[in-house]
Design an enzyme around this catalytic site. Structure first.
Site, short mmCIF file in Angstrom:
data_model
loop_
_atom_site.label_atom_id
_atom_site.label_comp_id
_atom_site.label_asym_id
_atom_site.label_seq_id
_atom_site.Cartn_x
_atom_site.Cartn_y
_atom_site.Cartn_z
N GLY A 1 -12.74 -4.28 1.35
CA GLY A 1 -14.09 -3.78 1.59
C GLY A 1 -14.52 -2.83 0.49
N ARG B 1 0.83 -1.21 0.00
CA ARG B 1 0.00 0.00 0.00
C ARG B 1 0.86 1.26 0.00
NH1 ARG B 1 -5.09 -1.43 4.01
NH2 ARG B 1 -6.43 -2.23 2.35
N LYS C 1 -17.11 -15.20 6.72
CA LYS C 1 -18.57 -15.14 6.90
C LYS C 1 -19.33 -14.74 5.65
CE LYS C 1 -18.37 -13.99 11.76
NZ LYS C 1 -18.50 -12.92 12.72
N GLY D 1 -7.35 -7.87 1.60
CA GLY D 1 -6.02 -7.99 2.18
C GLY D 1 -5.60 -9.43 2.38
P1 AMP Z 1 -12.75 -12.37 5.29
O1 AMP Z 1 -12.18 -11.21 6.03
O2 AMP Z 1 -14.22 -12.53 5.44
O3 AMP Z 1 -12.28 -12.44 3.85
O4 AMP Z 1 -12.17 -13.66 6.02
C1 AMP Z 1 -10.82 -14.02 6.02
C2 AMP Z 1 -10.63 -14.98 7.15
O5 AMP Z 1 -11.45 -16.11 6.95
C3 AMP Z 1 -9.22 -15.52 7.28
O6 AMP Z 1 -8.65 -14.97 8.44
C4 AMP Z 1 -9.42 -17.02 7.41
O7 AMP Z 1 -8.67 -17.58 8.46
C5 AMP Z 1 -10.89 -17.15 7.71
N1 AMP Z 1 -11.44 -18.45 7.28
C6 AMP Z 1 -11.37 -19.02 6.09
N2 AMP Z 1 -11.93 -20.24 6.11
C7 AMP Z 1 -12.39 -20.47 7.36
C8 AMP Z 1 -13.06 -21.54 7.99
N3 AMP Z 1 -13.37 -22.65 7.34
N4 AMP Z 1 -13.38 -21.39 9.30
C9 AMP Z 1 -13.05 -20.28 9.97
N5 AMP Z 1 -12.43 -19.23 9.42
C10 AMP Z 1 -12.09 -19.31 8.13
#
Ligand code: AMP
Length: 398
Positions: free
Chosen positions: A377, A36, A201, A354
Site C-alpha cells: 500500500g 520484514r 480489484k 506482500g
Molecule cells: P491485491 O491485494 O489487490 O494485490 O490482490 C491480491 C489477491 O488477488 C490475491 O489474493 C489473489 O488471489 C487475488 N486474485 C488475483 N487474480 C484473481 C482473480 N482472477 N479472481 C479473484 N481474485 C484474484
C-alpha cells in the site's frame, strides 16, 4: 529527502523505533516469512553499536482497537528477533501499561524491549494525541523504519513523531532505502518502463494506475482487475470478479493511455473454473469464449506469451499484484511464469506488495529481483505521489 538516523545523535540515548513487524503467519501461528523482521535489523544493530536503550514497536494485523487478543500478540516476533539478533529481546505484555513501563524503567544500555501490538491500544489507529504523549515518554529519539505503514496517519507514525524536535526524529535505514529506490525508479526510469499490475480489484489501484500512465511506456494488466477492463470493452466475463461501478473509470484509463501513446495490454485468454475452489475442474479459453457461469481465475498461456513479448525490451519493470489466484496451485501458473519472466529480464525490477513478494518467493525468484518493497500500500501511495504522513514529518526542510 528525509532525515536519516545517521544525521542525528543517538549515542547512549533511549531510541524508539517504529518497525513494521506485520509478518504473515500460518494457521498454527508460525511466522512464514520474516523478511520484514530481517529488514529491520540494520537500524536495530546501528543503535546497539551506539549503546542505546532500544524500544521497538509495531502493529500486527487488525485486532479490535483497545482489546488484547493473544493471536495478535507480537510474542512470536520477539522470539524470532532474538534468534536473528542473537541478543535478548524483552517482550512487554502491554503497550503503555504498567508492564511496558516496568520493562522500560529496568532497561540498561544495549537492552531491547518490544512493546505489544500498538493496535491493542485504541489510540493507535485514531492518531490519538494522548496515546502519542504516553509513548513519547519512553524515549529521547524517534526513528521510523516502518515503510509499510508510512501512508497511515496513526499515532505511532504521525502524532508521536511530532512530539520530537527535528534533531530527535529520523528515518531508519529501511525506510530510507525504500524511498530512495522508489523515487529514483519513478522519477528517472531507464526506458522502456513497464508496469505490470494485477491483484483482485481495480478500486485499490485506480489512482496508482492513473498516475502510472503518466510515467510508463507500457501497462500490462492481469489478475481479477483485468475483468473490469475486459467487460468495459464489451466482453462477456461470466462470474469473474468485476467492479461494475468502475467500468467507466477503466474506460477512462484506457483512453488516457491511448492519448499518451502508452501501450495497454490485457489478457487474451484465461484459466476458468465453475467455482472458486482448489478441487474444481478448470479449462483454458480465449477471452471471447468465457462461458456465462464460469469465472476467470488466472491468465492463460497465450496471455503469458503476449506479456513476455511486451516485456522483452523493458529496462525498468515495476510489478504490483499477482496474475491470478496464486494461493491455489491450479491458478498460480500465470503468476509464477510472470515472476520468472521478470526475474530473467535484464531490466531493473521492482516488486511491491506482500502478495507479489510472496509469488516471487514461491517461484524462487525473490533474490533475482532488483528490489522487493516491504510495503504494498505504501509503495502504491508513493507512486500516486500522495501525502505520506510518516514520511512528510521526516523531510529535511530545504
Ligand atoms: P491485491 O491485494 O489487490 O494485490 O490482490 C491480491 C489477491 O488477488 C490475491 O489474493 C489473489 O488471489 C487475488 N486474485 C488475483 N487474480 C484473481 C482473480 N482472477 N479472481 C479473484 N481474485 C484474484
Amino acid at each position: 529527502m528525509i532525515k536519516n538516523i545517521k544525521d542525528i545523535d543517538i549515542a547512549n540515548k533511549k531510541v524508539f523505533i517504529r518497525c513494521d513487524f506485520n509478518v504473515p503467519k500460518d494457521e498454527f501461528g508460525n511466522i512464514v516469512d520474516d523478511r520484514r523482521i530481517r529488514e529491520a535489523l540494520p537500524t536495530i544493530k546501528y543503535c546497539l553499536d551506539r549503546d542505546c536503550k532500544i524500544i521497538l514497536a509495531s502493529h500486527f494485523e487488525r485486532p479490535t482497537p483497545g482489546q488484547y487478543e493473544p493471536k495478535y500478540s507480537l510474542q512470536a516476533v520477539s522470539i524470532r528477533l532474538k534468534k536473528l539478533l542473537n541478543h535478548n529481546v524483552v517482550q512487554a505484555k502491554d503497550v503503555v501499561g504498567d508492564d511496558a513501563k516496568k520493562c522500560i524503567s529496568n532497561m540498561k544500555k544495549g537492552d531491547i524491549v518490544l512493546l505489544e501490538n500498538l493496535r491493542f491500544h485504541e489510540g493507535e489507529t485514531s492518531n490519538d494525541d494522548d496515546f502519542a504523549t504516553e509513548l513519547s515518554k519512553f524515549a529521547d529519539v524517534y526513528i521510523n523504519d516502518a515503510f509499510g505503514a508510512t501512508h497511515r496517519k496513526h499515532a505511532s507514525i504521525y502524532a508521536l513523531g511530532l512530539k520530537f524536535d527535528e534533531n530527535s526524529r529520523a528515518g531508519g535505514f529501511l525506510i530510507t532505502k525504500e524511498i530512495n529506490f522508489f523515487c529514483k525508479v519513478i522519477e528517472e526510469p531507464v526506458r522502456p518502463f513497464i508496469a505490470v499490475v494485477g491483484g483482485s480489484k481495480v478500486s485499490g489501484k485506480l489512482q496508482a494506475l492513473e498516475s502510472l500512465i503518466d510515467k510508463v511506456d507500457k501497462v500490462i494488466i492481469g489478475g481479477g482487475m483485468a475483468f473490469t477492463f475486459l467487460k468495459s470493452l464489451g466482453h462477456e466475463v461470466g462470474n469473474s470478479l468485476v467492479e461494475d461501478d468502475l467500468i467507466e473509470d477503466a474506460k477512462k484509463i484506457m483512453t488516457k493511455a491511448k492519448a499518451k501513446g502508452v501501450k495497454f495490454y490485457l489478457p487474451v485468454d484465461v484459466v476458468l473454473a465453475p467455482e472458486f475452489s482448489a478441487n474444481t475442474l478448470i479449462k483454458n479459453l480465449p477471452i471471447q469464449e468465457i462461458p456465462k457461469d464460469w469465472m476467470g481465475l488466472d491468465i492463460g498461456p497465450a496471455s503469458m506469451m503476449l506479456f513476455r513479448e511486451a516485456l522483452d525490451d523493458a529496462q525498468t519493470i515495476i510489478w504490483n499484484g499477482p496474475m491470478g489466484v496464486y494461493e491455489i496451485p491450479k491458478f498460480s501458473k500465470g503468476s509464477i511464469k510472470m515472476s520468472h519472466c521478470i526475474a530473467e529480464s535484464h531490466a531493473t525490477t521492482v516488486v511491491g506488495g506482500g502478495d507479489t513478494a510472496d509469488v516471487t518467493a514461491r517461484a524462487g525468484d525473490i533474490d533475482e529481483m532488483s528490489f522487493v518493497s516491504t510495503g504494498g500500500g505504501a509503495s502504491l501511495r508513493l507512486i500516486e505521489g500522495k501525502e505520506m504522513p510518516g514520511i512528510d514529518i521526516l523531510r529535511i526542510k530545504e
